[in-house]
Write a protein that holds these residues in place. Structure first.
Motif, PDB file in Angstrom:
ATOM      1  N   ASP A 376       8.947  44.076  -7.189  1.00 23.31           N
ATOM      2  CA  ASP A 376       9.481  44.752  -7.847  1.00 23.31           C
ATOM      3  C   ASP A 376       9.939  44.169  -8.870  1.00 23.31           C
ATOM      4  N   TYR A 380      10.060  43.290 -12.986  1.00 20.38           N
ATOM      5  CA  TYR A 380      11.515  42.497 -13.390  1.00 20.38           C
ATOM      6  C   TYR A 380      11.238  41.799 -14.131  1.00 20.38           C
ATOM      7  N   MET A 392      17.817  42.135 -17.047  1.00 24.84           N
ATOM      8  CA  MET A 392      16.486  42.177 -15.761  1.00 24.84           C
ATOM      9  C   MET A 392      16.220  40.715 -14.889  1.00 24.84           C
ATOM     10  N   LYS A 395      18.771  41.020 -12.489  1.00 23.08           N
ATOM     11  CA  LYS A 395      17.848  42.047 -11.114  1.00 23.08           C
ATOM     12  C   LYS A 395      16.867  41.674 -10.722  1.00 23.08           C
TER      13      LYS A 395
END
Length: 564
Positions: A376, A380, A392, A395
């Motif tokens: 992930d 991102y 992002m 994140k």
């Protein structure tokens, strides 16, 4: 007390020791042979309670202890891997599965006429064969089979020792008087069953000892019934002790176990008291080992059928008994500091270490979960770079924190797992999981590096050319696919996924070199701003390193496939 009494006492004590050790050895061998199958069985659970009952029965039949199964359930609930709805079904099934040991023990009551079919006849031979296999075999699977054989032999040899030591004294008044008192007092019988099972930490073992006494014709029906009911309640003690320091939900799982068994004991105890009052001859009847097995099975299956419709009620009652408390578990202080850390720490509940094969499978699954987080983060980081998106970037930092926590807790957990009684094949897997953790963490670090570069792009308003962006996206896609296949290979051992990683990694190396040369050409021709070029080249370098780590992961998996 003369020497014969002392000799019989020693023989009885030795018989109990052999019986308990044999049962433990047999269960250990079965657990190692089952490998990760127990964890996979639990993985099949859904909200389907009937399926959960079947799974609970199968697992308990394998590990020979309903208490151990419930401890596992408490651990899974505490780790958030199982819901209370699933747990109540497994607990019900565990009580059914534990009856298998009683049936194994009752095989010894086939009589002299069928001595050649009596398991105790073969017990010494089984011990000899099993010991030979353990000593001279080099394969773990064969050694596990040897342990199972030795365990079965010791179990029956222990029963023979106990039975023969008691046999000369079965006519003694003390036996008939003792069981007469116990049979006339349900509470005393249930209490004895609870205490013996709590001390032995196994209802299977305590039922086996009761059956040994029954083999010699000294146990009355009413006494056996009440003691068996108490043994079922006593089997909850292990889970109750295990639930100390767990979450409220895990405590409720242990509470449901004891509620279920107490309800069954009250129901059958009341019916039994009434029945024995009406038919005193039945109460005084000397019960056999086989009849104890029949009752034990009938009792547990009937309790499950009766309580099945009220499973949700059990869940609700457990919630009323175990109330919310701000400082109820060991993770309360940690949660106050870092809720994410507390959540991840629960995945590595120490109770899971009680079943080595389950602990290994849990560690493997958590490594895969960590790998998916890193995957992930790659995505991102790509979006942060492509769109100059600060959200992002943040994140990526958030996921990187989770990955670092996974590395910490997984490493500690794997060190403990590596010291358990596991096979050579599992030791190799654990070693490679250590390597996988390092590679996954490094991939997430590279994603964080790229996020830092994206942040620099945002702050300095850097925009890549359309050509440069297209080239970069082409490399991104390959790296994402490469790591995706590596995580898949780690989970399934797929040879196709391994080959995909090896192929894509070569493609990434070639493409990274090609894009680097093209970009240097653009810089030399003055078609690109130098400060932009440095960021572009750093991103290329980090992406190429990600694929290298994916390659490292599958190299370890290839080693495991070769060793099989």
């Amino acid at each position: 007390m003369n020497i014969e009494y002392i000799s019989s006492l020693f023989e009885f004590a030795g018989g109990i020791g052999m019986f308990l050790y044999g049962m433990n050895t047999m269960a250990d061998g079965m657990q190692r042979s089952a490998g990760g199958k127990m964890k996979k069985l639990l993985g099949y659970l859904t909200s389907n309670r009937l399926l959960a009952i079947i799974v609970g029965a199968v697992i308990t039949a394998i590990i020979q202890s309903s208490g151990a199964t419930t401890v596992m359930v408490v651990g899974f609930v505490n780790a958030g891997l199982m819901t209370l709805v699933q747990a109540v079904g497994v607990i019900m099934g565990a009580n059914i599965g534990t009856t298998i040991t009683a049936w194994i023990v009752s095989l010894g009551q086939l009589g002299d006429a069928a001595k050649v079919m009596n398991p105790s006849f073969y017990a010494p031979f089984l011990i000899g064969i099993g010991a030979f296999v353990i000593l001279f075999s080099k394969k773990d699977k064969v050694k596990n089979a040897g342990e199972i054989i030795v365990g079965i032999g010791l179990l029956f040899e222990g029963l023979t020792f106990m039975s023969s030591s008691i046999a000369p004294y079965t006519d003694a008044p003390i036996f008939s008087q003792a069981f007469q008192i116990v049979g006339s007092n349900p509470f005393l019988g249930i209490l004895i069953g609870i205490i013996v099972t709590a001390v032995l930490q196994s209802s299977s073992a305590s039922v086996g000892i009761l059956q040994t006494l029954a083999l010699n014709g000294v146990v009355t029906t009413n006494a056996a019934i009440y003691i068996t009911l108490g043994q079922n309640i006593g089997s909850c003690v292990t889970a109750l002790i295990s639930s100390a320091g767990t979450t409220r939900t895990a405590k409720r799982a242990a509470c449901m176990h004891i509620l279920f068994n107490i309800a069954g004991a009250l129901l059958f105890g009341t019916v039994g008291f009434i029945l024995f009052s009406i038919y005193p001859a039945l109460a005084a009847h000397n019960i056999t080992s086989v009849e104890i097995s029949v009752f034990h099975t009938f009792f547990n299956i009937t309790c499950t059928l009766v309580m099945f419709p009220f499973a949700n009620l059990l869940v609700k009652i457990s919630g009323l008994i175990v109330r919310e408390n701000e400082k109820q578990d060991d993770f309360a202080e940690l949660e106050a500091k870092d809720a994410v850390a507390a959540e991840i720490a629960r995945h590595f509940d120490s109770r899971l270490l009680g079943q080595p094969s389950v602990a290994v499978e849990t560690a493997k699954n958590e490594v895969i979960a960590m790998g998916n987080l890193a995957l992930d983060n790659i995505k991102y980081a790509a979006e942060a770079t492509q769109k100059n998106d600060q959200t992002m970037v943040d994140k990526v930092y958030e996921i990187e924190h989770k990955v670092d926590l996974y590395e910490k807790y997984l490493t500690d957990f794997l060190i403990k797992v590596n010291n358990l009684s596991i096979t050579q094949e599992q030791h190799l897997l654990v070693k490679n999981l250590f390597h996988a953790i390092i590679d996954i963490e490094r991939v997430s670090d590279h994603a964080e590096n790229i996020a830092e570069l994206a942040k620099y792009k945002i702050e300095h308003q850097i925009i890549f050319s359309e050509k440069g962006t297209q080239e970069l996206n082409q490399l991104w896609d390959k790296v994402v696919h490469c790591f995706e296949e590596a995580v898949k290979a780690r989970g399934t051992g797929s040879r196709q996924a391994i080959q995909n990683v090896l192929r894509i990694e070569d493609e990434v190396d070639d493409l990274e070199e090609e894009l680097r040369n093209k970009h240097i050409e653009r810089l030399s021709a003055g078609l690109c701003i130098p400060s932009n070029g440095v960021v572009f080249l750093d991103i290329l370098s980090n992406l190429e390193r990600m694929s290298d780590h994916a390659n490292n992961i599958v190299d370890c998996i290839q080693e495991e496939n070769t060793a099989k």
